[in-house]
Scaffold this active site. Structure first.
Site, PDB file in Angstrom:
ATOM      1  N   GLU A 174      18.502 -17.312  -5.922  1.00 20.52           N
ATOM      2  CA  GLU A 174      17.943 -15.887  -6.651  1.00 20.52           C
ATOM      3  C   GLU A 174      17.885 -16.352  -7.900  1.00 20.52           C
ATOM      4  O   GLU A 174      16.431 -15.495  -8.009  1.00 20.52           O
ATOM      5  CB  GLU A 174      18.868 -15.313  -5.961  1.00 20.52           C
ATOM      6  CG  GLU A 174      18.961 -13.672  -7.124  1.00 20.52           C
ATOM      7  CD  GLU A 174      17.792 -12.674  -5.874  1.00 20.52           C
ATOM      8  OE1 GLU A 174      17.066 -13.531  -5.535  1.00 20.52           O
ATOM      9  OE2 GLU A 174      17.517 -11.359  -6.407  1.00 20.52           O
ATOM     10  N   HIS A 196      19.275 -36.171  -4.792  1.00 23.14           N
ATOM     11  CA  HIS A 196      18.433 -36.124  -2.964  1.00 23.14           C
ATOM     12  C   HIS A 196      16.731 -36.356  -3.354  1.00 23.14           C
ATOM     13  O   HIS A 196      15.888 -35.831  -2.537  1.00 23.14           O
ATOM     14  CB  HIS A 196      18.511 -36.116  -2.316  1.00 23.14           C
ATOM     15  CG  HIS A 196      19.720 -36.253  -1.756  1.00 23.14           C
ATOM     16  ND1 HIS A 196      20.319 -37.472  -1.125  1.00 23.14           N
ATOM     17  CD2 HIS A 196      20.804 -35.417  -1.516  1.00 23.14           C
ATOM     18  CE1 HIS A 196      21.508 -37.082  -0.970  1.00 23.14           C
ATOM     19  NE2 HIS A 196      21.972 -36.333  -1.335  1.00 23.14           N
ATOM     20  N   LYS A 224      14.157 -15.349  -9.072  1.00 26.96           N
ATOM     21  CA  LYS A 224      13.142 -14.083 -10.187  1.00 26.96           C
ATOM     22  C   LYS A 224      12.338 -14.475 -11.062  1.00 26.96           C
ATOM     23  O   LYS A 224      11.323 -13.816 -11.546  1.00 26.96           O
ATOM     24  CB  LYS A 224      14.697 -13.577 -10.633  1.00 26.96           C
ATOM     25  CG  LYS A 224      15.525 -12.421 -10.102  1.00 26.96           C
ATOM     26  CD  LYS A 224      15.306 -11.226  -9.816  1.00 26.96           C
ATOM     27  CE  LYS A 224      14.422 -10.783  -8.718  1.00 26.96           C
ATOM     28  NZ  LYS A 224      14.833 -10.677  -7.350  1.00 26.96           N
ATOM     29  N   CYS A 278       0.531  -1.160   0.006  1.00 29.23           N
ATOM     30  CA  CYS A 278       0.106  -0.462   0.113  1.00 29.23           C
ATOM     31  C   CYS A 278       0.552   1.054  -0.251  1.00 29.23           C
ATOM     32  O   CYS A 278       1.621   1.303   0.662  1.00 29.23           O
ATOM     33  CB  CYS A 278      -1.131   0.199   1.739  1.00 29.23           C
ATOM     34  SG  CYS A 278      -1.927  -0.983   1.233  1.00 29.23           S
ATOM     35  N   LYS A 292       6.391  -4.416  -3.737  1.00 29.55           N
ATOM     36  CA  LYS A 292       7.554  -4.342  -3.744  1.00 29.55           C
ATOM     37  C   LYS A 292       8.499  -4.499  -1.774  1.00 29.55           C
ATOM     38  O   LYS A 292       9.200  -4.193  -1.317  1.00 29.55           O
ATOM     39  CB  LYS A 292       8.136  -3.106  -3.615  1.00 29.55           C
ATOM     40  CG  LYS A 292       9.873  -3.151  -3.801  1.00 29.55           C
ATOM     41  CD  LYS A 292      10.501  -2.226  -5.512  1.00 29.55           C
ATOM     42  CE  LYS A 292      12.085  -2.668  -5.428  1.00 29.55           C
ATOM     43  NZ  LYS A 292      12.404  -4.062  -5.430  1.00 29.55           N
ATOM     44  N   GLU A 332       8.880 -14.882  -9.699  1.00 30.40           N
ATOM     45  CA  GLU A 332       7.805 -13.755  -9.528  1.00 30.40           C
ATOM     46  C   GLU A 332       7.511 -13.227 -10.881  1.00 30.40           C
ATOM     47  O   GLU A 332       6.508 -12.340 -10.882  1.00 30.40           O
ATOM     48  CB  GLU A 332       9.228 -12.571  -9.066  1.00 30.40           C
ATOM     49  CG  GLU A 332       9.121 -12.859  -7.736  1.00 30.40           C
ATOM     50  CD  GLU A 332      10.961 -11.997  -7.138  1.00 30.40           C
ATOM     51  OE1 GLU A 332      10.497 -10.950  -6.265  1.00 30.40           O
ATOM     52  OE2 GLU A 332      11.525 -11.861  -8.117  1.00 30.40           O
ATOM     53  N   ARG A 354       4.133  -0.399  -4.391  1.00 30.48           N
ATOM     54  CA  ARG A 354       4.017  -0.456  -3.486  1.00 30.48           C
ATOM     55  C   ARG A 354       2.849  -1.886  -2.988  1.00 30.48           C
ATOM     56  O   ARG A 354       1.972  -2.129  -2.545  1.00 30.48           O
ATOM     57  CB  ARG A 354       3.653   0.688  -1.890  1.00 30.48           C
ATOM     58  CG  ARG A 354       5.054   1.090  -2.014  1.00 30.48           C
ATOM     59  CD  ARG A 354       5.165   2.163  -1.285  1.00 30.48           C
ATOM     60  NE  ARG A 354       4.802   1.784  -0.246  1.00 30.48           N
ATOM     61  CZ  ARG A 354       5.600   1.845   1.342  1.00 30.48           C
ATOM     62  NH1 ARG A 354       7.246   1.647   0.053  1.00 30.48           N
ATOM     63  NH2 ARG A 354       5.696   1.586   2.339  1.00 30.48           N
ATOM     64  N   ASN A 413      -2.040   2.733   5.246  1.00 28.41           N
ATOM     65  CA  ASN A 413      -0.839   1.680   4.991  1.00 28.41           C
ATOM     66  C   ASN A 413      -0.402   0.911   6.243  1.00 28.41           C
ATOM     67  O   ASN A 413       0.416   1.734   7.207  1.00 28.41           O
ATOM     68  CB  ASN A 413       0.556   2.011   4.351  1.00 28.41           C
ATOM     69  CG  ASN A 413       1.411   1.407   5.016  1.00 28.41           C
ATOM     70  OD1 ASN A 413       2.847   1.700   4.163  1.00 28.41           O
ATOM     71  ND2 ASN A 413       1.026   0.313   3.915  1.00 28.41           N
ATOM     72  N   GLY A 414      -0.687  -0.444   6.359  1.00 29.47           N
ATOM     73  CA  GLY A 414      -0.762  -1.409   7.470  1.00 29.47           C
ATOM     74  C   GLY A 414      -2.097  -1.929   7.640  1.00 29.47           C
ATOM     75  O   GLY A 414      -2.476  -2.227   6.829  1.00 29.47           O
ATOM     76  N   TRP A 420      -2.473  -2.984  -1.526  1.00 25.20           N
ATOM     77  CA  TRP A 420      -2.267  -4.698  -1.594  1.00 25.20           C
ATOM     78  C   TRP A 420      -2.994  -5.020  -0.904  1.00 25.20           C
ATOM     79  O   TRP A 420      -2.853  -4.187   0.184  1.00 25.20           O
ATOM     80  CB  TRP A 420      -0.607  -4.636  -1.239  1.00 25.20           C
ATOM     81  CG  TRP A 420       0.039  -5.909  -1.809  1.00 25.20           C
ATOM     82  CD1 TRP A 420       0.594  -6.303  -2.889  1.00 25.20           C
ATOM     83  CD2 TRP A 420       0.410  -6.993  -0.995  1.00 25.20           C
ATOM     84  NE1 TRP A 420       1.659  -7.917  -2.536  1.00 25.20           N
ATOM     85  CE2 TRP A 420       0.508  -7.692  -1.470  1.00 25.20           C
ATOM     86  CE3 TRP A 420      -0.610  -7.164   0.864  1.00 25.20           C
ATOM     87  CZ2 TRP A 420       0.569  -8.755  -0.670  1.00 25.20           C
ATOM     88  CZ3 TRP A 420       0.294  -8.279   1.252  1.00 25.20           C
ATOM     89  CH2 TRP A 420       0.022  -9.244   0.683  1.00 25.20           C
TER      90      TRP A 420
HETATM   91  C1  G6P Z   1       9.142  -7.976  -1.112  1.00 25.56           C
HETATM   92  C2  G6P Z   1       9.854  -7.491  -2.242  1.00 25.56           C
HETATM   93  C3  G6P Z   1      11.246  -8.406  -2.404  1.00 25.56           C
HETATM   94  C4  G6P Z   1      12.100  -8.634  -1.674  1.00 25.56           C
HETATM   95  C5  G6P Z   1      11.390  -8.427  -0.583  1.00 25.56           C
HETATM   96  C6  G6P Z   1      12.386  -7.868   1.686  1.00 25.56           C
HETATM   97  O1  G6P Z   1       8.875  -9.101  -1.083  1.00 25.56           O
HETATM   98  O2  G6P Z   1       8.970  -8.083  -3.601  1.00 25.56           O
HETATM   99  O3  G6P Z   1      12.140  -8.176  -3.689  1.00 25.56           O
HETATM  100  O4  G6P Z   1      13.388  -9.167  -1.313  1.00 25.56           O
HETATM  101  O5  G6P Z   1      10.199  -8.407   0.342  1.00 25.56           O
HETATM  102  O6  G6P Z   1      12.455  -7.209   0.985  1.00 25.56           O
HETATM  103  P1  G6P Z   1      13.083  -5.865   1.108  1.00 25.56           P
HETATM  104  O7  G6P Z   1      12.979  -4.515   0.928  1.00 25.56           O
HETATM  105  O8  G6P Z   1      13.359  -6.192   3.207  1.00 25.56           O
HETATM  106  O9  G6P Z   1      14.425  -6.481   1.138  1.00 25.56           O
END
Ligand code: G6P
Length: 613
Positions: A486, A509, A490, A2, A608, A493, A27, A101-102, A75
């Site tokens: 990672e 395994h 990616k 949000c 994000k 996502e 956000r 937001n929260g 969100w």
């Molecule tokens: C969300 C974002 C990710 C990020 C994670 C942790 O899931 O989509 O890209 O890695 O939060 O966020 P931070 O801001 O704590 O790195």
């Protein structure tokens, strides 16, 4: 998670809010809405979906010129994304409108109480409960909006940043935060409130970061802030360090692509002024006064979420290798609920791009309550994590807008590498030759990353070959195992292809059962200590008909013969290799997602900045 924005000033209020919401859309993008204070009272327009859909209501906004306004991009937490659950929410009488937001954790009991007093609710949100709680307090105690908000905060449990407008005070915005961020932009005869500085930087560089439970009132173009104990606060006005261009696409199709290509510079910015390879000096101003704590730490616990957690896993290898200090890496969301054993001899390193992730913040709070020293590694300057930690270093990657993190990850690894090398040298585990060789290695990285980015076109042909795959496996060993995680994250996502990252040796395994001719397997097989082992793993995949995409070191003939595709990276110090090996994985995920027609910068269901648990 949000985004909120509010404006009081001489500009077209709706236009400022809509632009601000677009900047905050990373956000959350389930719905968007704005409330305008007009000559005819509070007017609200809110819509399910992205800000762009809301923007189509131009005639509505033209109809109602406003003095002040508030806006929200959502969100969804409580209630599905629809028009009714979209913010702003209004109180039963229609006198108050609020953006939030929260999460209000005890909203159900508050809702029941309000219902028993005759309140009816239209939405499923906790926010509608909050706005009615404030209104009810006003009615029952005949108090000002500010006092009612203060009293409401004593009744609610959770995290919030809210801005409230009141029909009877058409020139007033009242805001408060706890746990969720809120920045005040101070312009010339205008004020902004927002979840972060991105909607503000275009208009003013002067900002105030509101502290927890500080209540800000903007009334008749003047700002006052009161602390939780009702004392007037003399705010510190800080200067924003980034430019508008940094939050625009700058000719790239997507923010994610721009951010991938920014990495030579963002890594350079991270090392700039900190690493002097010629003189053999690493200067980390943020932790300088805490070096003795770092040296005496018996254990390092690193904690984070998402991509930042992967950076911590890389950090674990670096600290253990260079400084010989035992490291544990913890998901912040698990750590905080596990009653972990921590004491004052532990050093906690919390890593976060946004500096606002709720679980990471809570993990820090827990560690501090047990006496541990906490360092922060954050990208967003002035963020909550940067402010609650004992010390730390910024990553200086610049604003990251694409929801899938790229340049923040490489900058986090860069900071952790500097920490580990510095600690290893100071605690006597790195001899001067190795220390200097590592610093020289660091100096080379931005240039090497630039070389890797030139492979983008050849990676595109691999992306084309596998864009319709349903599953992917990513394998790596040692320090490149977290890079495999990672790479898989990616792809998941942004392209919605199921992908798993695994330590290559663990494949036998379980995941090996999945391998057939339909399964692309991305294997990081650079010339390092585990090279021979990983060659065997490649053979195991090939023996089962899998398709191998191998990330290798330039000139590698052995893997090139085995693999279906090879991506050749320049030779690099083994322990710094994640800074290179992650680049082709970012590009591959990006290109596959574009080929599949996915919304790369705003993938479904993600946000994000995750400011809820
Ligand atoms: C969300 C974002 C990710 C990020 C994670 C942790 O899931 O989509 O890209 O890695 O939060 O966020 P931070 O801001 O704590 O790195």
């Amino acid at each position: 998670m949000c985004g909120i924005v509010a404006y009081a000033g001489y500009r077209n209020v709706a236009a400022v809010l809509l632009k601000g919401l677009e900047r905050l859309e990373y956000r959350g993008y389930d719905s968007a809405g704005i409330a305008l204070m007009t000559a005819e009272g509070i007017k609200i327009k809110k819509k399910k979906g992205k800000v762009n859909i809301l923007k189509h209501e131009v005639s509505f906004f033209d109809l109602f010129p406003a003095s002040i306004g508030i806006g929200h991009t959502r969100w969804a937490t409580h209630g599905v994304p629809n028009d009714v659950n979209a913010h702003p929410h209004v109180s039963s009488s229609g006198r108050l409108a609020l953006i939030h937001n929260g999460i209000i954790e005890n909203y159900e009991s508050l809702k029941k109480e309000l219902e028993s007093k005759g309140y009816h609710f239209q939405s499923d949100t906790d926010t509608e409960v909050l706005v009615n709680l404030i209104e009810n307090i006003q009615f029952e105690t005949n108090t000002s909006l500010e006092d009612a908000i203060r009293l409401a905060t004593r009744a609610i449990v959770g995290a919030y940043a809210i801005v409230v407008i009141e029909e009877s005070n058409p020139d007033q915005l009242v805001a408060i935060r706890k746990g969720s961020p809120l920045v005040i932009g101070v312009g010339n005869n205008e004020f902004f409130l927002a979840s972060d500085a991105s909607p503000i930087v275009e208009y003013t560089k002067h900002v105030i970061y509101l502290e927890d439970l500080e209540l800000a009132t903007i009334k008749n173009m003047s700002l006052s802030i009161k602390s939780n104990d009702e004392q007037a606060v003399d705010p510190i006005i800080e200067r924003l360090e980034f430019e508008l261009e940094e939050i625009e696409k700058g000719g790239f199709d997507h923010f994610m692509l721009k951010e991938i290509f920014e990495q030579p510079r963002s890594i350079q910015d991270c090392f700039r002024g900190r690493v002097d390879a010629d003189k053999g000096i690493v200067t980390l101003g943020g932790i300088r006064d805490h070096m003795s704590k770092m040296i005496s730490a018996k254990r390092i616990i690193m904690t984070a979420c998402g991509t930042s957690w992967h950076a911590c896993l890389v950090g674990e290898y670096l600290f253990e290798e260079f400084a010989r200090v035992p490291v544990e890496v913890e998901y912040a969301s698990e750590f905080r609920y596990r009653n972990p054993i921590i004491n004052e001899n532990d050093l906690i390193i919390a890593v976060s791009q946004s500096g606002e992730t709720a679980d990471t913040l809570a993990a820090i709070g827990l560690a501090k309550s047990k006496g541990a020293t906490v360092f922060g590694v954050c990208n967003v300057v002035g963020s909550s994590i940067a402010r609650v930690t004992d010390a730390g270093s910024y990553t200086h990657a610049g604003p990251e807008i694409g929801v899938a993190s790229t340049k923040a990850f490489s900058a986090q690894i860069s900071v952790l590498a500097m920490f580990a090398i510095k600690l290893g040298y100071e605690n006597g585990n790195l001899n001067p030759e190795r220390y200097l060789a590592l610093l020289k290695g660091i100096k080379e990285i931005p240039h090497l990353v630039e070389k890797v980015l030139k492979l983008s076109d050849s990676i595109f042909s691999i992306a084309e070959a596998y864009a319709s795959a349903s599953n992917f496996l990513y394998l790596g060993r040692g320090i490149n195992f977290p890079v495999a995680l990672e790479g898989a994250l990616k792809l998941k996502e942004i392209s919605y292809i199921h992908a798993e990252g695994y330590p290559a040796a663990e494949m036998k395994h379980g995941p090996i059962a999945l391998i057939d001719s339909e399964m692309p397997v991305v294997i990081i097989a650079m010339k390092d200590g585990s090279y021979e082992k990983i060659v065997s793993n490649i053979q195991e995949v090939k023996a089962r008909g899998g398709k191998v995409i191998a990330i290798v070191t330039e000139g590698d003939e052995l893997v090139s013969k085995l693999a279906d595709h090879t991506i050749e990276l320049p030779p690099v110090n083994e322990h710094l290799s994640p800074l290179l090996s992650v680049i082709p994985l970012q590009l591959l995920a990006y290109q596959i997602a574009v080929l599949r027609g996915c919304n790369v910068d705003q993938p479904r269901n993600l946000a994000k900045s995750v400011t809820v648990e």
